[in-house]
Design a protein around this motif. Structure first.
Motif, PDB file in Angstrom:
ATOM      1  N   GLU A 137     -17.681  88.678 101.545  1.00 27.95           N
ATOM      2  CA  GLU A 137     -18.431  89.778 102.144  1.00 27.95           C
ATOM      3  C   GLU A 137     -19.937  89.515 102.064  1.00 27.95           C
ATOM      4  OE1 GLU A 137     -15.138  93.146 100.763  1.00 27.95           O
ATOM      5  OE2 GLU A 137     -17.036  92.940  99.697  1.00 27.95           O
ATOM      6  N   THR A 138     -20.368  88.989 100.939  1.00 20.78           N
ATOM      7  CA  THR A 138     -21.795  88.715 100.760  1.00 20.78           C
ATOM      8  C   THR A 138     -22.288  87.674 101.757  1.00 20.78           C
ATOM      9  OG1 THR A 138     -21.629  89.236  98.393  1.00 20.78           O
ATOM     10  CG2 THR A 138     -23.541  87.939  99.122  1.00 20.78           C
ATOM     11  N   TRP A 139     -21.549  86.563 101.893  1.00 22.29           N
ATOM     12  CA  TRP A 139     -21.994  85.507 102.808  1.00 22.29           C
ATOM     13  C   TRP A 139     -21.848  85.930 104.263  1.00 22.29           C
ATOM     14  CZ3 TRP A 139     -25.089  81.636 102.088  1.00 22.29           C
ATOM     15  CH2 TRP A 139     -25.266  81.145 100.800  1.00 22.29           C
ATOM     16  N   SER A 140     -20.869  86.772 104.563  1.00 25.32           N
ATOM     17  CA  SER A 140     -20.778  87.308 105.927  1.00 25.32           C
ATOM     18  C   SER A 140     -22.011  88.139 106.254  1.00 25.32           C
ATOM     19  CB  SER A 140     -19.511  88.167 106.075  1.00 25.32           C
ATOM     20  OG  SER A 140     -18.353  87.396 105.948  1.00 25.32           O
ATOM     21  N   ILE A 169     -29.205  86.581 109.039  1.00 24.27           N
ATOM     22  CA  ILE A 169     -29.953  85.441 109.587  1.00 24.27           C
ATOM     23  C   ILE A 169     -29.926  85.455 111.110  1.00 24.27           C
ATOM     24  CG2 ILE A 169     -30.035  82.928 109.754  1.00 24.27           C
ATOM     25  CD1 ILE A 169     -28.898  82.882 106.871  1.00 24.27           C
ATOM     26  N   PHE A 170     -28.754  85.646 111.685  1.00 27.69           N
ATOM     27  CA  PHE A 170     -28.682  85.656 113.151  1.00 27.69           C
ATOM     28  C   PHE A 170     -29.344  86.901 113.733  1.00 27.69           C
ATOM     29  CE2 PHE A 170     -25.143  82.562 112.530  1.00 27.69           C
ATOM     30  CZ  PHE A 170     -25.696  81.537 113.279  1.00 27.69           C
ATOM     31  N   ALA A 171     -29.318  88.016 113.000  1.00 28.84           N
ATOM     32  CA  ALA A 171     -30.073  89.194 113.443  1.00 28.84           C
ATOM     33  C   ALA A 171     -31.563  88.878 113.464  1.00 28.84           C
ATOM     34  CB  ALA A 171     -29.796  90.379 112.517  1.00 28.84           C
ATOM     35  N   GLY A 172     -32.038  88.144 112.441  1.00 31.66           N
ATOM     36  CA  GLY A 172     -33.438  87.736 112.427  1.00 31.66           C
ATOM     37  C   GLY A 172     -33.774  86.815 113.588  1.00 31.66           C
ATOM     38  N   TYR A 173     -32.861  85.901 113.916  1.00 30.93           N
ATOM     39  CA  TYR A 173     -33.069  84.995 115.051  1.00 30.93           C
ATOM     40  C   TYR A 173     -33.242  85.783 116.347  1.00 30.93           C
ATOM     41  CZ  TYR A 173     -31.632  81.781 118.797  1.00 30.93           C
ATOM     42  OH  TYR A 173     -31.556  81.058 119.965  1.00 30.93           O
ATOM     43  N   PHE A 221     -21.299  77.926 107.782  1.00 24.30           N
ATOM     44  CA  PHE A 221     -20.476  76.884 107.160  1.00 24.30           C
ATOM     45  C   PHE A 221     -20.028  77.320 105.765  1.00 24.30           C
ATOM     46  CE2 PHE A 221     -19.725  72.995 104.784  1.00 24.30           C
ATOM     47  CZ  PHE A 221     -19.017  72.207 105.689  1.00 24.30           C
ATOM     48  N   VAL A 222     -20.945  77.901 104.989  1.00 26.68           N
ATOM     49  CA  VAL A 222     -20.593  78.380 103.651  1.00 26.68           C
ATOM     50  C   VAL A 222     -19.549  79.489 103.756  1.00 26.68           C
ATOM     51  CG1 VAL A 222     -21.464  79.575 101.593  1.00 26.68           C
ATOM     52  CG2 VAL A 222     -22.798  77.732 102.629  1.00 26.68           C
ATOM     53  N   THR A 223     -19.746  80.418 104.684  1.00 31.91           N
ATOM     54  CA  THR A 223     -18.818  81.534 104.843  1.00 31.91           C
ATOM     55  C   THR A 223     -17.422  81.056 105.204  1.00 31.91           C
ATOM     56  OG1 THR A 223     -20.657  82.913 105.613  1.00 31.91           O
ATOM     57  CG2 THR A 223     -18.435  83.718 106.053  1.00 31.91           C
ATOM     58  N   TYR A 224     -17.350  80.054 106.079  1.00 27.11           N
ATOM     59  CA  TYR A 224     -16.051  79.612 106.592  1.00 27.11           C
ATOM     60  C   TYR A 224     -15.352  78.646 105.649  1.00 27.11           C
ATOM     61  CZ  TYR A 224     -12.526  78.061 109.930  1.00 27.11           C
ATOM     62  OH  TYR A 224     -11.337  77.774 110.536  1.00 27.11           O
ATOM     63  N   TYR A 225     -16.092  77.696 105.074  1.00 25.52           N
ATOM     64  CA  TYR A 225     -15.470  76.658 104.255  1.00 25.52           C
ATOM     65  C   TYR A 225     -15.678  76.868 102.753  1.00 25.52           C
ATOM     66  CZ  TYR A 225     -14.367  73.841 108.359  1.00 25.52           C
ATOM     67  OH  TYR A 225     -13.841  73.395 109.547  1.00 25.52           O
ATOM     68  N   TRP A 276     -14.116  76.669  97.398  1.00 29.02           N
ATOM     69  CA  TRP A 276     -14.742  76.395  96.101  1.00 29.02           C
ATOM     70  C   TRP A 276     -15.225  77.630  95.361  1.00 29.02           C
ATOM     71  CZ3 TRP A 276     -17.334  73.272 100.169  1.00 29.02           C
ATOM     72  CH2 TRP A 276     -16.642  72.078 100.404  1.00 29.02           C
ATOM     73  N   ILE A 277     -15.293  78.786  96.004  1.00 30.98           N
ATOM     74  CA  ILE A 277     -15.824  79.982  95.362  1.00 30.98           C
ATOM     75  C   ILE A 277     -14.693  80.975  95.161  1.00 30.98           C
ATOM     76  CG2 ILE A 277     -17.485  81.875  95.528  1.00 30.98           C
ATOM     77  CD1 ILE A 277     -19.190  80.119  97.326  1.00 30.98           C
ATOM     78  N   ALA A 278     -14.548  81.471  93.944  1.00 27.94           N
ATOM     79  CA  ALA A 278     -13.496  82.446  93.649  1.00 27.94           C
ATOM     80  C   ALA A 278     -13.756  83.728  94.419  1.00 27.94           C
ATOM     81  CB  ALA A 278     -13.447  82.722  92.148  1.00 27.94           C
ATOM     82  N   SER A 279     -12.763  84.157  95.198  1.00 30.60           N
ATOM     83  CA  SER A 279     -12.942  85.319  96.056  1.00 30.60           C
ATOM     84  C   SER A 279     -11.583  85.906  96.385  1.00 30.60           C
ATOM     85  CB  SER A 279     -13.680  84.927  97.347  1.00 30.60           C
ATOM     86  OG  SER A 279     -13.604  85.951  98.313  1.00 30.60           O
ATOM     87  N   ILE A 280     -11.523  87.205  96.550  1.00 37.88           N
ATOM     88  CA  ILE A 280     -10.267  87.816  96.992  1.00 37.88           C
ATOM     89  C   ILE A 280     -10.013  87.526  98.458  1.00 37.88           C
ATOM     90  CG2 ILE A 280     -10.334  89.671  95.290  1.00 37.88           C
ATOM     91  CD1 ILE A 280     -11.499  91.516  97.402  1.00 37.88           C
TER      92      ILE A 280
END
Length: 316
Positions: free
Chosen positions: A259-262, A268-272, A298-302, A307-311
């Motif tokens: 959720e955080t990375w989403s 970021i894209f809103a800023g763009y 890329f971080v959000t998808y992969y 590599w990151i513990a997440s539900i």
């Protein structure tokens, strides 16, 4: 046909689609290198054939699993590839009439599918309890669609930066000639050179060589169109995910890594888009923001799934 047979046919067609996309990529690069229209037509035909095999593979996977087939990373990647190819064929080749970008679009797709084959493949499985909701179809479909469109937009952003640098080098060389050729007014340090718009055969003036890519202004506009399309889809998908989270976990938002990375990606894209709409940013400054968004995507998808513990970790 048994479940195992359906799953095997689905995987075989996935593999067929992957190799056909590779062939389409090579044919497109051959067109860029040799400018033979037969290569461009072959690339388009192969893209359609690969997309057909990709879609049939998804349908068979759904039949084997007895559900909509996006419950893990392998299934996400298959759907992502199909969405990206469809978006490229419709948005670039059909609407914009540009045929020189297929190799780069297919490279993005081939990378996604190769990752799925090498690291993510699992047979059809029952869903985790948290995924048994009709919101899954809405939320996940939206996020896959947005990821494919935003990903293509970022690929075109990278190509823009490459082409823009090449054009500036040519403009600099021409400016040093005695007498210098007339190129128009002063050049903004961040905006693309104001060459005549074109598609596969941009007209840059008699003293500037054509190059292998469309003009930088064309690439900049194309990247913007794709990001502007993907952003509201990402927004819609994020909202649907929050509603789904309320039903599954009793809260709309919990700052889980996914959720955080989403949210970071959305910001970021809103800023763009805000920078382009209000500050008039074009060219390199806007492209830098888009590339940061690509990294976050890329971080959000992969990264979160691997590599990151997440539900939200559904790598398998």
């Amino acid at each position: 046909m048994s479940t195992d047979e359906l799953a095997r046919w689905s995987r075989d067609l996935f593999t067929v689609a992957l190799f056909v996309y590779i062939a389409a990529m090579l044919a497109s690069f051959a067109f860029v290198a040799f400018r033979r229209r037969s290569m461009a037509r072959l690339s388009t035909v192969l893209g359609v054939v690969g997309l057909t095999a990709n879609v049939v593979s998804i349908v068979l996977r759904a039949a084997a699993a007895g559900r909509t087939p996006w419950g893990n990373m392998y299934e996400y990647s298959s759907m992502l590839a199909a969405m990206a190819v469809a978006a490229y064929l419709i948005g670039v080749e059909w609407r914009s009439k540009i045929r020189t970008l297929g190799g780069f679009a297919y490279a993005f797709v081939v990378f996604s599918m190769a990752m799925a084959v090498l690291f993510f493949y699992v047979g059809p499985q029952d869903l985790l309890p948290a995924l048994n909701s009709y919101w899954r179809q809405i939320h996940v479909t939206s996020m896959i669609t947005a990821t494919s469109v935003l990903g293509l937009g970022c690929v075109f952003t990278i190509l823009f930066l490459i082409k823009e640098r090449s054009e500036r080098r040519q403009v600099s060389m021409l400016a040093q000639q005695d007498p210098p050729p007339i190129m128009g007014g002063a050049i903004d340090a961040d905006a693309p050179p104001d060459f005549a718009p074109g598609a596969d055969e941009p007209v840059l003036g008699p003293s500037v060589r054509r190059g292998v890519l469309p003009a930088s202004g064309v690439l900049d506009h194309l990247a913007y169109r794709f990001i502007a399309l993907g952003f509201p889809i990402w927004t819609f998908g994020t909202i649907c995910g929050a509603i789904w989270a309320q039903g599954a976990w009793g809260r709309y938002w919990g700052w889980d890594p996914k959720e955080t990375w989403s949210f970071i990606t959305w910001t970021i894209f809103a800023g763009y888009l805000h920078a382009r709409a209000t500050a008039g940013w074009r060219g390199r400054r806007a492209a830098v923001i888009a590339l940061v968004g690509f990294g976050s995507l890329f971080v959000t998808y992969y990264a979160v799934n691997l590599w990151i513990a997440s539900i939200h970790s559904y790598a398998t």
